[in-house]
Design a protein around this motif. Structure first.
Motif, PDB file in Angstrom:
ATOM      1  N   ASP A 157       7.706   3.559 -18.836  1.00  0.00           N
ATOM      2  CA  ASP A 157       7.632   3.815 -17.390  1.00  0.00           C
ATOM      3  C   ASP A 157       8.996   3.755 -16.714  1.00  0.00           C
ATOM      4  O   ASP A 157       9.200   4.398 -15.681  1.00  0.00           O
ATOM      5  N   ASN A 158       9.907   2.984 -17.271  1.00  0.00           N
ATOM      6  CA  ASN A 158      11.207   2.803 -16.618  1.00  0.00           C
ATOM      7  C   ASN A 158      12.291   3.711 -17.208  1.00  0.00           C
ATOM      8  O   ASN A 158      13.473   3.479 -17.022  1.00  0.00           O
ATOM      9  N   MET A 159      11.861   4.767 -17.913  1.00  0.00           N
ATOM     10  CA  MET A 159      12.806   5.656 -18.601  1.00  0.00           C
ATOM     11  C   MET A 159      12.665   7.099 -18.116  1.00  0.00           C
ATOM     12  O   MET A 159      11.552   7.592 -17.946  1.00  0.00           O
ATOM     13  N   ILE A 160      13.807   7.763 -17.901  1.00  0.00           N
ATOM     14  CA  ILE A 160      13.837   9.198 -17.607  1.00  0.00           C
ATOM     15  C   ILE A 160      14.734   9.849 -18.655  1.00  0.00           C
ATOM     16  O   ILE A 160      15.871   9.407 -18.861  1.00  0.00           O
ATOM     17  N   CYS A 161      14.227  10.883 -19.318  1.00  0.00           N
ATOM     18  CA  CYS A 161      14.990  11.552 -20.377  1.00  0.00           C
ATOM     19  C   CYS A 161      15.543  12.892 -19.908  1.00  0.00           C
ATOM     20  O   CYS A 161      14.855  13.639 -19.195  1.00  0.00           O
ATOM     21  N   TYR A 162      16.768  13.172 -20.308  1.00  0.00           N
ATOM     22  CA  TYR A 162      17.377  14.487 -20.121  1.00  0.00           C
ATOM     23  C   TYR A 162      17.919  14.947 -21.472  1.00  0.00           C
ATOM     24  O   TYR A 162      18.363  14.133 -22.281  1.00  0.00           O
ATOM     25  N   PHE A 163      17.888  16.246 -21.697  1.00  0.00           N
ATOM     26  CA  PHE A 163      18.352  16.825 -22.952  1.00  0.00           C
ATOM     27  C   PHE A 163      19.598  17.664 -22.669  1.00  0.00           C
ATOM     28  O   PHE A 163      19.663  18.361 -21.660  1.00  0.00           O
ATOM     29  N   PHE A 170      17.839   7.490 -19.077  1.00  0.00           N
ATOM     30  CA  PHE A 170      18.172   6.609 -17.960  1.00  0.00           C
ATOM     31  C   PHE A 170      17.128   5.502 -17.902  1.00  0.00           C
ATOM     32  O   PHE A 170      15.924   5.756 -17.941  1.00  0.00           O
ATOM     33  N   LEU A 171      17.592   4.257 -17.812  1.00  0.00           N
ATOM     34  CA  LEU A 171      16.699   3.097 -17.778  1.00  0.00           C
ATOM     35  C   LEU A 171      16.873   2.340 -16.470  1.00  0.00           C
ATOM     36  O   LEU A 171      17.987   1.999 -16.092  1.00  0.00           O
ATOM     37  N   ASN A 172      15.761   2.111 -15.802  1.00  0.00           N
ATOM     38  CA  ASN A 172      15.759   1.275 -14.600  1.00  0.00           C
ATOM     39  C   ASN A 172      15.167  -0.076 -14.981  1.00  0.00           C
ATOM     40  O   ASN A 172      13.941  -0.239 -15.072  1.00  0.00           O
ATOM     41  N   LEU A 173      16.032  -1.059 -15.211  1.00  0.00           N
ATOM     42  CA  LEU A 173      15.574  -2.358 -15.693  1.00  0.00           C
ATOM     43  C   LEU A 173      14.881  -3.171 -14.613  1.00  0.00           C
ATOM     44  O   LEU A 173      14.198  -4.153 -14.913  1.00  0.00           O
ATOM     45  N   ASN A 174      15.033  -2.759 -13.358  1.00  0.00           N
ATOM     46  CA  ASN A 174      14.326  -3.465 -12.280  1.00  0.00           C
ATOM     47  C   ASN A 174      12.818  -3.250 -12.341  1.00  0.00           C
ATOM     48  O   ASN A 174      12.052  -3.987 -11.717  1.00  0.00           O
ATOM     49  N   LYS A 175      12.381  -2.246 -13.069  1.00  0.00           N
ATOM     50  CA  LYS A 175      10.947  -1.973 -13.192  1.00  0.00           C
ATOM     51  C   LYS A 175      10.255  -2.874 -14.209  1.00  0.00           C
ATOM     52  O   LYS A 175       9.041  -2.864 -14.328  1.00  0.00           O
ATOM     53  N   LEU A 176      11.045  -3.657 -14.956  1.00  0.00           N
ATOM     54  CA  LEU A 176      10.458  -4.539 -15.958  1.00  0.00           C
ATOM     55  C   LEU A 176      10.026  -5.857 -15.337  1.00  0.00           C
ATOM     56  O   LEU A 176      10.726  -6.417 -14.499  1.00  0.00           O
ATOM     57  N   GLU A 177       8.867  -6.342 -15.770  1.00  0.00           N
ATOM     58  CA  GLU A 177       8.415  -7.670 -15.315  1.00  0.00           C
ATOM     59  C   GLU A 177       9.319  -8.756 -15.887  1.00  0.00           C
ATOM     60  O   GLU A 177       9.609  -9.753 -15.243  1.00  0.00           O
ATOM     61  N   SER A 178       9.746  -8.566 -17.139  1.00  0.00           N
ATOM     62  CA  SER A 178      10.651  -9.534 -17.769  1.00  0.00           C
ATOM     63  C   SER A 178      11.483  -8.802 -18.807  1.00  0.00           C
ATOM     64  O   SER A 178      11.134  -7.713 -19.251  1.00  0.00           O
ATOM     65  N   PHE A 179      12.600  -9.434 -19.215  1.00  0.00           N
ATOM     66  CA  PHE A 179      13.446  -8.859 -20.255  1.00  0.00           C
ATOM     67  C   PHE A 179      13.083  -9.402 -21.629  1.00  0.00           C
ATOM     68  O   PHE A 179      13.715  -9.075 -22.613  1.00  0.00           O
ATOM     69  N   PHE A 238      21.985  -8.625 -15.289  1.00  0.00           N
ATOM     70  CA  PHE A 238      21.255  -7.363 -15.430  1.00  0.00           C
ATOM     71  C   PHE A 238      20.601  -6.948 -14.120  1.00  0.00           C
ATOM     72  O   PHE A 238      20.731  -5.801 -13.684  1.00  0.00           O
ATOM     73  N   LYS A 239      19.905  -7.870 -13.497  1.00  0.00           N
ATOM     74  CA  LYS A 239      19.156  -7.545 -12.275  1.00  0.00           C
ATOM     75  C   LYS A 239      20.083  -7.083 -11.151  1.00  0.00           C
ATOM     76  O   LYS A 239      19.748  -6.176 -10.393  1.00  0.00           O
TER      77      LYS A 239
END
Length: 382
Positions: free
Chosen positions: A44-50, A67-76, A92-93
């Protein structure tokens, strides 16, 4: 003077050039089919480009960015509670939550780019660097600031291609090694492998197999994966959430989608006590290489029955029987993987921060982002 290579960024697989897969020979993880898996079931927190690299109008290179949005994770990750871990999570946050990866954050190894034979790798890396700059502008136009840019995973030869002026502000790092199991060309059966072990590790093999005598292993079809999807996902999450660090979690439909698209090239093995699924592992056939993928298990049963170790032995046995040349065991559980015969291969990457001041401290910051793992290498062979 040679003209520079150009690039084109694609948002979905339907846009890719028709001859894209002609360049995805070295790894299936740059193929259209694999990109379809990412389109339908990426975290869910990843967007891919080719990225396509061109010389004039000719496609000469292909690449993946995530692209990773680590703020979307409940925990690391919930395993480590140390002060250093809390500092790392804070960094990280607040300073490194938006990450652009040139490569594949879900795998270990060089699945970042592939080039046509005869292509100048340094010119191709320059085109990739330019593509990364364009991607940052694409995200900026969406109101997203990329904090960290990183290129991964390369061996000691491949990393030399990045020694170009455009990459001078990048900090070169080396993290945990990729554990690779090389299959002896004289082995035709699992017994050949067992016979090559020293007494201590033959005893370990026998002990593990004895512990798992009540566990039944079964290759699951697509329908069976779909029927057990909830149990599979719970087992996966149990392992993922207890890892020391995570940058993503797979969606529940991931294994189903992988099986739908890759069919017999994607292997899903369930482990049962009676009719209860207590663990699973997955393998991906990648030419003559077997890539291990995600797994899951019930921790209480895993410990009691040495399930993880038995999974490793099963992967080795299958790969020998099917004439694979090596197994990519990736970069977790280093010691236990070395105890079955996997050897560490040092991998390198590059990383930079968008803030020049913070980037100057990257050598110090990186120690918190990627803590060193202390482990003892084993040699199980005679």
């Amino acid at each position: 003077m040679d003209s520079a290579y150009t690039f084109c960024i694609y948002e979905n697989t339907s846009q890719l050039p028709n001859n894209w897969d002609d360049l995805a020979i070295s790894t299936i993880f740059l193929s259209k089919r694999y990109f379809e898996v990412l389109e339908k079931s990426s975290p869910d927190n990843m967007i891919c480009y080719f990225i396509g690299i061109f010389e004039n109008e000719n496609l000469i290179g292909i690449s993946l960015s995530q692209f990773l949005n680590l703020n979307k994770l409940e925990s690391f990750g919930g395993r480590d509670k140390r002060v250093k871990t809390k500092i790392r999570n804070f960094i990280f946050k607040n300073f490194a939550s938006q990450v652009l990866v040139l490569g594949n954050n879900m795998l270990t190894g060089q699945n970042s780019y592939a080039l046509k034979k005869g292509v100048d790798p340094m010119k191709a890396i320059k085109a990739l660097h330019n593509a990364a700059s364009s991607l940052k502008i694409i995200f900026a136009n969406k109101g997203i600031k990329v904090h960290i840019t990183t290129y991964k995973d390369f061996d000691k030869q491949e990393i030399k291609n990045f020694d170009i002026p455009e990459m001078r502000r990048e900090y070169q790092f080396s993290t945990q090694p990729n554990m690779i199991f090389s299959i002896n060309e004289n082995w035709t059966t699992e017994q050949n492998y067992i016979d090559s072990l020293s007494k201590k590790y033959r005893d370990q093999y026998k002990r593990a197999r004895k512990k798992a005598i009540n566990i039944e292993k079964k290759k699951l079809s697509l329908d069976e994966i779909i029927r057990s999807e909830t149990e599979i996902y719970n087992l996966y999450l149990h392992v993922a959430k207890n890892a020391p660090f995570n940058t993503f979690f797979l969606p529940q439909n991931h294994f189903r989608v992988f099986k739908e698209i890759f069919k017999d090239k994607f292997l899903f093995y369930g482990y049962f006590i009676g009719n209860k699924l207590i663990g699973f592992n997955t393998l991906i056939k990648n030419g003559k290489i077997m890539d291990t993928y995600f797994l899951g298990y019930d921790e209480s049963i895993q410990r009691e029955n040495m399930l993880y170790l038995n999974m490793l032995y099963d992967m080795i046995a299958y790969s020998i029987n099917k004439n694979f040349e090596e197994i990519i065991f990736a970069r977790t559980a280093l010691e236990i993987k070395s105890s079955v015969g996997a050897k560490p291969v040092k991998m390198y990457g590059l990383i930079s921060h968008s803030n020049s001041l913070l980037n100057s401290f990257m050598p110090k910051i990186f120690k918190y982002l990627e803590p060193e793992t202390i482990w003892q290498q084993r040699n199980p062979f005679k």
